[in-house]
Write a protein that holds these residues in place. Structure first.
Motif, PDB file in Angstrom:
ATOM      1  N   GLY A  98       1.537  28.128  55.755  1.00  0.00           N
ATOM      2  CA  GLY A  98       1.628  29.077  56.841  1.00  0.00           C
ATOM      3  C   GLY A  98       0.883  30.332  56.447  1.00  0.00           C
ATOM      4  O   GLY A  98       0.386  30.465  55.325  1.00  0.00           O
ATOM      5  N   SER A  99       0.791  31.281  57.345  1.00  0.00           N
ATOM      6  CA  SER A  99       0.030  32.492  57.068  1.00  0.00           C
ATOM      7  C   SER A  99       0.762  33.344  56.021  1.00  0.00           C
ATOM      8  O   SER A  99       1.915  33.730  56.225  1.00  0.00           O
ATOM      9  N   VAL A 100       0.087  33.604  54.923  1.00  0.00           N
ATOM     10  CA  VAL A 100       0.675  34.376  53.824  1.00  0.00           C
ATOM     11  C   VAL A 100      -0.364  35.372  53.308  1.00  0.00           C
ATOM     12  O   VAL A 100      -1.567  35.182  53.486  1.00  0.00           O
ATOM     13  N   PRO A 101       0.068  36.434  52.621  1.00  0.00           N
ATOM     14  CA  PRO A 101      -0.891  37.328  51.977  1.00  0.00           C
ATOM     15  C   PRO A 101      -1.716  36.562  50.948  1.00  0.00           C
ATOM     16  O   PRO A 101      -1.235  35.594  50.338  1.00  0.00           O
ATOM     17  N   LEU A 102      -2.955  36.979  50.744  1.00  0.00           N
ATOM     18  CA  LEU A 102      -3.843  36.243  49.838  1.00  0.00           C
ATOM     19  C   LEU A 102      -3.300  36.140  48.412  1.00  0.00           C
ATOM     20  O   LEU A 102      -3.450  35.079  47.786  1.00  0.00           O
ATOM     21  N   PRO A 103      -2.682  37.168  47.839  1.00  0.00           N
ATOM     22  CA  PRO A 103      -2.118  36.982  46.495  1.00  0.00           C
ATOM     23  C   PRO A 103      -1.041  35.902  46.449  1.00  0.00           C
ATOM     24  O   PRO A 103      -0.940  35.164  45.464  1.00  0.00           O
ATOM     25  N   VAL A 104      -0.242  35.776  47.506  1.00  0.00           N
ATOM     26  CA  VAL A 104       0.760  34.720  47.570  1.00  0.00           C
ATOM     27  C   VAL A 104       0.070  33.369  47.681  1.00  0.00           C
ATOM     28  O   VAL A 104       0.459  32.392  47.018  1.00  0.00           O
ATOM     29  N   MET A 105      -0.972  33.288  48.509  1.00  0.00           N
ATOM     30  CA  MET A 105      -1.710  32.030  48.642  1.00  0.00           C
ATOM     31  C   MET A 105      -2.243  31.575  47.298  1.00  0.00           C
ATOM     32  O   MET A 105      -2.090  30.397  46.913  1.00  0.00           O
ATOM     33  N   GLU A 106      -2.857  32.477  46.559  1.00  0.00           N
ATOM     34  CA  GLU A 106      -3.434  32.093  45.269  1.00  0.00           C
ATOM     35  C   GLU A 106      -2.350  31.622  44.300  1.00  0.00           C
ATOM     36  O   GLU A 106      -2.536  30.633  43.585  1.00  0.00           O
ATOM     37  N   ALA A 107      -1.219  32.305  44.298  1.00  0.00           N
ATOM     38  CA  ALA A 107      -0.127  31.906  43.401  1.00  0.00           C
ATOM     39  C   ALA A 107       0.402  30.527  43.764  1.00  0.00           C
ATOM     40  O   ALA A 107       0.659  29.689  42.876  1.00  0.00           O
ATOM     41  N   LYS A 108       0.561  30.254  45.051  1.00  0.00           N
ATOM     42  CA  LYS A 108       1.082  28.948  45.476  1.00  0.00           C
ATOM     43  C   LYS A 108       0.057  27.832  45.245  1.00  0.00           C
ATOM     44  O   LYS A 108       0.431  26.704  44.906  1.00  0.00           O
ATOM     45  N   MET A 109      -1.224  28.126  45.414  1.00  0.00           N
ATOM     46  CA  MET A 109      -2.231  27.101  45.143  1.00  0.00           C
ATOM     47  C   MET A 109      -2.362  26.852  43.643  1.00  0.00           C
ATOM     48  O   MET A 109      -2.672  25.731  43.226  1.00  0.00           O
ATOM     49  N   GLU A 110      -2.099  27.851  42.827  1.00  0.00           N
ATOM     50  CA  GLU A 110      -2.020  27.633  41.376  1.00  0.00           C
ATOM     51  C   GLU A 110      -0.901  26.637  41.066  1.00  0.00           C
ATOM     52  O   GLU A 110      -1.064  25.732  40.236  1.00  0.00           O
ATOM     53  N   GLU A 111       0.235  26.809  41.744  1.00  0.00           N
ATOM     54  CA  GLU A 111       1.346  25.873  41.551  1.00  0.00           C
ATOM     55  C   GLU A 111       0.962  24.468  42.007  1.00  0.00           C
ATOM     56  O   GLU A 111       1.319  23.470  41.363  1.00  0.00           O
ATOM     57  N   PHE A 112       0.234  24.374  43.117  1.00  0.00           N
ATOM     58  CA  PHE A 112      -0.216  23.070  43.598  1.00  0.00           C
ATOM     59  C   PHE A 112      -1.106  22.391  42.565  1.00  0.00           C
ATOM     60  O   PHE A 112      -0.940  21.197  42.279  1.00  0.00           O
ATOM     61  N   ILE A 113      -2.050  23.133  42.009  1.00  0.00           N
ATOM     62  CA  ILE A 113      -2.969  22.564  41.016  1.00  0.00           C
ATOM     63  C   ILE A 113      -2.194  22.082  39.796  1.00  0.00           C
ATOM     64  O   ILE A 113      -2.439  20.977  39.281  1.00  0.00           O
TER      65      ILE A 113
END
Length: 558
Positions: free
Chosen positions: A528-543
């Motif tokens: 969902g729509s999130v601030p970019l720092p949150v997006m990067e942190a969550k995509m780090e978790e995905f990786i």
């Protein structure tokens, strides 16, 4: 702590619906039979409420929240902070810009499913005089303190009011009543149409006529002649805060300007290479002139342009399985931009219900741009993204309505690039159109910061954009006026795309040949729509999770 946070954002969300005159219909909030109050007193009430909410959030230790509630808290805080910040600067005293107007979009693109929906719309039509009067009072207050939309950024925008000053069925407010659902009895349909014509005559036409007179006789002549944000009250801090509002990043104007210059240089090399691939023998400026003027690149009729878009979107339909595992069920349609706003509207804009494409002034609408534009606005860009959001995991109501430009527009620009991986660009000219669009977003970083912090003139910005892209002159001028009148908004696109591209590069590097873009894209959209720092942190978790999953031996080897 989770329960404490939920109590705060649930209460705020219900309060917000009341503030903005929405009503509960089933499990969703919809527009009611009036518009929100726009008085200075109402704005002060909202600021006090949101300031208190921020204090309540400060009292909650974020590290004591569950992972999902930490995301909710970050989204909620940014959303509330943005709303409060706008009220601190009294941005409601300049409630429009060259692109978006408080008097526009009040009439829907299509009708309503029920008679109740039509009656609520009739209520809003009757409320327009009060709504406009409150905005006018605010705008006069802005004039008094030198806080206005720049005059150059609003020239000609008054014309968008004219269509609504016409009485009878020719008024755009009547369009929703032309075709009504068969489930509404014929007698009720006739009564609703009669009520609509009365509301147009009694409320809509007088309100728009009064507004048009105010704009032409008072506001536009007195609007400020400066164009930079720094010339506004507390302008330096205002622009810095608008950077955070639109990008969700803590970057300075100088940092953004330098990022833009580097991107411009990189993309310029790509465009030079593509020009040579076409076989063109002249200079780059000559090539831009060729692209802007050769008849082969322009539709002869609106239907031809819309058909071109339809082909692109249907072709992309066949590519979706290569890019996503989750395919949403909701479908959009393609429409021309309405006549009353087309002269000053952008080339295209997409959303859940429809994608609008501008068919006004066809010699300014090159076909070679349309592949990138359709990917960005329709599929797998904004319309697709909005459809995915409908089927998102269960999350708080406010998350379904929150939109951050860096996340959303970053995705739109990323999908233009994604088209290069899917063979969507069939000719070097279409690829040059994509590169023009990418350059357009990179140039924004330079122009926006140049105008608002470095003293750039409007003409300097126009020349810079025109010399680096094949955009038509009409689009060039429309875009520059948008940057002038909407400080920092245009920064979100490229910065958001760079953030997402950075995370994809990291995933490709760490997962190697086992990288699969389908779960990567699904994970991004599922946030969902999130601030970019949150997006990067969550995509780090995905990786990290993908690395663990892929490291496990296959239990069913072929």
């Amino acid at each position: 702590m989770d329960a404490k946070l939920r109590a705060i954002y649930d209460a705020e969300w219900e309060w917000r619906q009341g503030e903005y005159a929405r009503v509960k219909e089933g499990d969703r909030w919809v527009q009611g039979d009036r518009f929100s109050s726009e008085t200075a007193e109402a704005q002060a009430r909202r600021l006090a409420y949101w300031t208190d909410v921020l204090k309540q959030l400060d009292a909650i230790p974020m590290d004591q929240l569950s992972p999902e509630e930490q995301v909710n808290a970050a989204v909620f805080r940014q959303s509330v902070w943005e709303n409060a910040k706008g009220l601190e600067y009294k941005t409601y005293e300049a409630p429009f810009n060259s692109d978006t107007f408080f008097w526009g979009g009040l009439n829907p693109r299509a009708g309503f499913a029920t008679a109740t929906g039509y009656r609520r719309f009739l209520g809003r039509m009757a409320d327009i005089p009060r709504y406009f009067d409150e905005h006018t009072v605010n705008m006069r207050a802005g004039l008094a303190r030198g806080y206005t939309v720049p005059r150059v950024g609003i020239e000609g925008r008054d014309a968008t009011i004219e269509a609504y000053t016409v009485a009878g069925e020719a008024n755009p407010f009547y369009d929703a009543f032309r075709t009504m659902p068969a489930s509404i009895p014929a007698a009720d349909q006739a009564a609703l149409r009669a009520d609509a014509l009365r509301a147009i005559e009694v409320s809509v036409v007088p309100a728009y006529t009064k507004l048009l007179t105010f704009m032409r006789a008072e506001y536009m002549p007195k609007a400020r002649t400066t164009i930079d944000a720094y010339s506004l009250p507390d302008g330096k801090q205002y622009y810095q805060d608008m950077i955070k509002v639109f990008t969700t990043l803590d970057l300075t104007p100088e940092q953004i300007h330098e990022i833009g210059l580097k991107e411009v240089a990189r993309i310029d090399a790509d465009m030079q290479k593509t020009m040579r691939e076409t076989g063109f023998k002249g200079t780059f400026p000559e090539f831009l002139q060729f692209m802007r003027t050769d008849p082969q690149f322009y539709a002869k009729t609106p239907r031809e342009l819309l058909s071109y878009v339809a082909y692109v979107t249907k072709k992309m339909d066949g590519k979706l399985k290569e890019s996503f595992n989750l395919l949403p069920r909701y479908r959009f349609t393609i429409r021309p931009v309405p006549d009353e706003i087309a002269p000053i509207y952008t080339s295209g804009r997409g959303g859940l219900e429809s994608c609008l494409f501008n068919t006004y002034d066809l010699p300014s609408r090159p076909l070679y741009n349309l592949t990138a534009l359709a990917l960005h606005e329709c599929i797998p860009g904004h319309s697709f993204q909005a459809a995915v959001a409908l089927e998102a995991p269960d999350r708080p109501d406010f998350r379904r309505q929150t939109y951050f430009s860096g996340y959303g527009e970053g995705w739109g620009l990323y999908t233009e690039w994604l088209g290069t991986k899917l063979d969507m660009y069939e000719t070097p000219y279409e690829e040059f159109g994509r590169e023009t669009f990418e350059m357009w977003r990179a140039v924004r970083l330079v122009i926006d910061t140049g105008i608002h912090t470095k003293g750039w003139s409007r003409q300097k910005a126009i020349d810079y954009l025109a010399s680096h892209t094949a955009l038509a002159q009409r689009d060039v001028e429309t875009e520059v006026d948008r940057y002038i009148s909407w400080p920092a908004q245009a920064l979100a696109y490229k910065l958001g795309e760079l953030s997402l591209r950075k995370m994809r590069a990291k995933a490709e590097a760490e997962l190697g040949t086992r990288f699969d873009q389908r779960p990567f894209h699904d994970a991004y959209l599922a946030l969902g729509s999130v601030p970019l720092p949150v997006m990067e942190a969550k995509m780090e978790e995905f990786i990290a999770a993908q690395k663990v999953r892929l490291a496990k031996p296959d239990k069913n080897p072929s």
